[in-house]
Write an enzyme that holds these catalytic residues in place. Sequence first.
Site, PDB file in Angstrom:
ATOM      1  N   ASP A 159      15.139  16.106  -2.801  1.00  0.00           N
ATOM      2  CA  ASP A 159      15.706  16.409  -4.116  1.00  0.00           C
ATOM      3  C   ASP A 159      16.933  15.542  -4.411  1.00  0.00           C
ATOM      4  OD1 ASP A 159      13.797  18.353  -4.342  1.00  0.00           O
ATOM      5  OD2 ASP A 159      15.197  20.030  -4.558  1.00  0.00           O
ATOM      6  N   ASP A 160      17.310  15.506  -5.692  1.00  0.00           N
ATOM      7  CA  ASP A 160      18.587  14.938  -6.156  1.00  0.00           C
ATOM      8  C   ASP A 160      18.675  13.421  -6.055  1.00  0.00           C
ATOM      9  OD1 ASP A 160      19.281  17.619  -6.471  1.00  0.00           O
ATOM     10  OD2 ASP A 160      20.354  17.704  -4.573  1.00  0.00           O
ATOM     11  N   HIS A 199      16.310  21.571 -10.730  1.00  0.00           N
ATOM     12  CA  HIS A 199      17.617  21.602 -10.085  1.00  0.00           C
ATOM     13  C   HIS A 199      18.132  23.032 -10.174  1.00  0.00           C
ATOM     14  CE1 HIS A 199      21.196  19.874  -8.448  1.00  0.00           C
ATOM     15  NE2 HIS A 199      21.943  20.047  -9.524  1.00  0.00           N
TER      16      HIS A 199
END
Length: 301
Positions: A9-10, A130
């Site tokens: 993620d991210d 998110h």
Amino acid sequence: MKKLVVNADDFGYCPERNRGIVESYLHGDVTTASLMANTDAAEDAIKLAVLHAIPLGLHLNLTEGRPVSNRLRAGSSLVDGDGWFHGKLGVRKTAYSGSLDTAEVGEEIEAQLRWFADRLGKPPTHIDGHNHVHVLPGVRDVFAAAAAAAGVGWIRLPVQCDLPACPWVSEAQQDFFKEVEEDCRDAQQVFLQNGLKLTDSFVGLATMGSDMSVQRVCDSLRAAYKSANQEASSPGRSHVTCEIMVHPGYPSMLGCGGCGQGPDEFSLSHDRHHEMTVLGDERLKTFYKEEGIELSSFTDL
């Protein structure tokens, strides 16, 4: 056969995060990444993904930074008086109160999807939220419709079956994850009705940052595949699928990265690098082989 998607993620959050995700991908420790649209290092992440042929999804962000849609940066239900998203807990409060304008939510989701397609020339292989915003009331219906219209195949359903058996997860975290799980119960049918695909199981809530260890990852994966096998009812299935959510990277530099307000505490800590180290541990790779787990991207499922 057991197939495992190891999703970072991210991607795009900061240069140090990008560097860590790329290294983990090149070492075979992660198989795909989720790109954020409104982060300081997003364009750098895209260049790296193209260079190294990293499969990319969209990490839908409605909590941190400013909207991608310029029209929503002032006076919309998604932002505060200064034009910033309400934050991880703020957006949940707004959603549960019924105060989110679904038309505005849909516009921002479509703006992030267009942003992705304009730069990559294709839709994302998958979408996740998110802070798990995509399963929230006021978001999930318009999210599912927008994802299906954009041709996205896979959606994350962040429910980890062995979470109650993980005593190291704090009471506050357990409460948050229980809220997420309740949202997922309502979101799951919405996603399926829109033709979106879900992996059979999911791991990652109890193994974030310093809570991650080789043993805990192995135990949670065993539980996930066992649960998936018990629930699988389709005859002739050749494999069961699982996604593990991970956050590899190097610690962010103070004042560098984020979504316009600088990196958060988790990003500044060494927790991200700890996850990188665990994911690259040879004991974990041995476990995959012994359990017959094949690392895959969403396009392989």
